[in-house]
Design an enzyme around this catalytic site. Structure first.
Site, PDB file in Angstrom:
ATOM      1  N   SER A 303       0.813  -1.219   0.000  1.00  0.00           N
ATOM      2  CA  SER A 303       0.000   0.000   0.000  1.00  0.00           C
ATOM      3  C   SER A 303       0.844   1.265   0.000  1.00  0.00           C
ATOM      4  O   SER A 303       1.914   1.324   0.618  1.00  0.00           O
ATOM      5  CB  SER A 303      -0.909   0.026   1.237  1.00  0.00           C
ATOM      6  N   HIS A 376      -7.710   0.040   5.784  1.00  0.00           N
ATOM      7  CA  HIS A 376      -7.264  -1.337   6.043  1.00  0.00           C
ATOM      8  C   HIS A 376      -7.400  -1.723   7.510  1.00  0.00           C
ATOM      9  O   HIS A 376      -7.807  -2.848   7.824  1.00  0.00           O
ATOM     10  CB  HIS A 376      -5.829  -1.514   5.559  1.00  0.00           C
TER      11      HIS A 376
END
Length: 450
Positions: A303, A376
């Site tokens: 990410s 997340h």
């Protein structure tokens, strides 16, 4: 097929209703915002399904013909003239004060609802109404831009969209090279993390045996992906994006794949900004992958950290010495990462700062600064690893000095991690990340945390 039949049925009802409306009104004059509001009043007062569906479609079509000033006037009128029925609300308040029963509380609740909420519900009944309302909210968000005069309207729209777009309504579908071209084109257009340059680039991401792509759709917007997830199947957890996107990379035989890497997750609809689709979207993708490939045992992201460098440059309360601040100036050289000495100095400074950014730094409202981290962690992941120089693209260097992170999804821990974050704001992190906070030479960080 059922969706298509229902959409066609709605369109037929709407068109017949519009025919009835045209018979009653021979005017071809395009209304301005004021005329549009009159039509909205008529829509709220009507009872007929055919005429109501047609009127809703007419409102949405005429809205599209308004210029920016007309659309703002329309929004302002919804705030000013389509609030609660004040007389009905006053009576409900008096009745509640006189005898506060559950029934009176319910009456008070319904009386306090703004008329514009019912208007939005009726607009949603028009063929294509859901998608048009999402686009309308995108306009609304663009006009708000820090101003509060339209906030009440946005709260009402957001309230309804949150109900219509919760996870129970979303459908997960795999995207591959056989997916209709109109949807594939939107994947190219909406990719927000790692730009897809052309159709060949898209094919490299979705067609090879070691690549997957999944998208969430809403039944009312069957050709519009709301969120899509690009997945690389690998042997181990990667720390850099370039090898995953390389044009000449070697494809991994599927029997050797043990790790699924979610390397790009894109929200496609600006009008759904701030609308939560639920907290377990990635879990659904994980379960889909495990059904197809039971040998997969590790599920991670690779990410970006889009807010990191902005925080480093603008936060006046960073745990840095004067010497640290001088070292940070080396970032002004666009080729700093090509110099080993500079790279080593900046790594010793930025890695602990990145750990501090995730584990300690917060907005004035107490939220995590990084939007990707919020997503997340809210989905139940663990902050697993901080990757130095994971993204050397211009965007990656500009936003995060090349830093990327892995979030780990372990199915047995997802609910527990989600609850820790949702209820207590706890960032569940690996010991490796936590150790960075007290890395060698980070005296000032230690002082701050002691």
């Amino acid at each position: 097929m059922a969706n298509a039949f229902f959409s066609d049925l709605l369109a037929t009802i709407s068109e017949r209703g519009r025919t009835l409306l045209r018979r009653g009104d021979g005017s071809d004059t395009k209304p301005d915002a004021a005329g549009l509001m009159a039509l909205c009043d008529a829509l709220l007062s009507g009872r007929g399904e055919a005429s109501g569906t047609a009127m809703a479609r007419e409102v949405l079509d005429l809205y599209q013909e308004l210029d920016a000033a007309g659309r703002r006037a329309f929004f302002e009128a919804l705030v000013r003239d389509f609030g609660p029925d004040r007389e009905r609300l006053s009576k409900a308040i008096e009745k509640w004060r006189a005898q506060p029963t559950d029934e009176d509380a319910s009456s008070l609740h319904f009386a306090s609802e703004p008329r514009r909420q019912e208007l939005i519900r009726r607009l949603n009944r028009a063929p294509g109404g859901t998608g048009d309302l999402v686009s309308m909210r995108a306009d609304l968000l663009g006009m708000m831009n820090g101003h509060t005069d339209l906030a009440a309207l946005d709260r009402d729209v957001s309230h309804l969209l949150s109900s219509w777009f919760n996870r129970g309504f979303l459908v997960l579908r795999r995207i591959d090279w056989s997916t209709p071209a109109n949807i594939l084109e939107k994947i190219i257009r909406y990719e927000a993390v790692h730009e897809i340059s052309d159709w060949d680039d898209l094919r490299r991401r979705i067609d090879p045996v070691d690549r997957r792509c999944y998208a969430f759709f809403h039944p009312a917007m069957v050709d519009e992906p709301l969120i899509f997830v690009e997945v690389a199947l690998t042997e181990t957890i990667p720390g850099a994006i370039a090898p995953l996107l390389a044009v000449d990379r070697q494809h991994l035989p599927i029997e050797r794949a043990r790790t699924a890497v979610f390397y790009s997750i894109s929200n496609t609809q600006r009008g759904l900004g701030g609308i939560s689709f639920g907290s377990f979207l990635i879990k659904q993708v994980v379960e889909e992958l495990r059904r197809e490939l039971p040998k997969l045992d590790t599920f991670v992201t690779l990410s970006p950290v889009p807010g990191f460098m902005q925080w480093v440059k603008q936060d006046k309360d960073l745990p840095l010495s004067d010497e640290d601040c001088e070292t940070l100036k080396r970032l002004d050289d666009p080729k700093w990462f090509e110099h080993p000495e500079t790279t080593a100095l900046l790594r010793s400074l930025l890695e602990p700062l990145a750990a501090y950014y995730f584990l300690r730094a917060r907005t004035p409202k107490g939220k995590l600064i990084d939007s990707v981290a919020r997503f997340h962690l809210g989905n139940g992941a663990r902050l697993e690893r901080i990757n130095w120089l994971g993204d050397l693209s211009p965007k990656g260097m500009r936003e995060s000095a090349g830093v990327m992170v892995n979030y780990l999804y372990r199915l047995e821990d997802i609910e527990k991690n989600h609850e820790a974050y949702a209820n207590d704001g706890e960032v569940v992190a690996s010991s490796a990340v936590k150790k960075l906070l007290k890395g060698e030479g980070r005296r000032l960080l230690d002082m701050r945390l002691s």
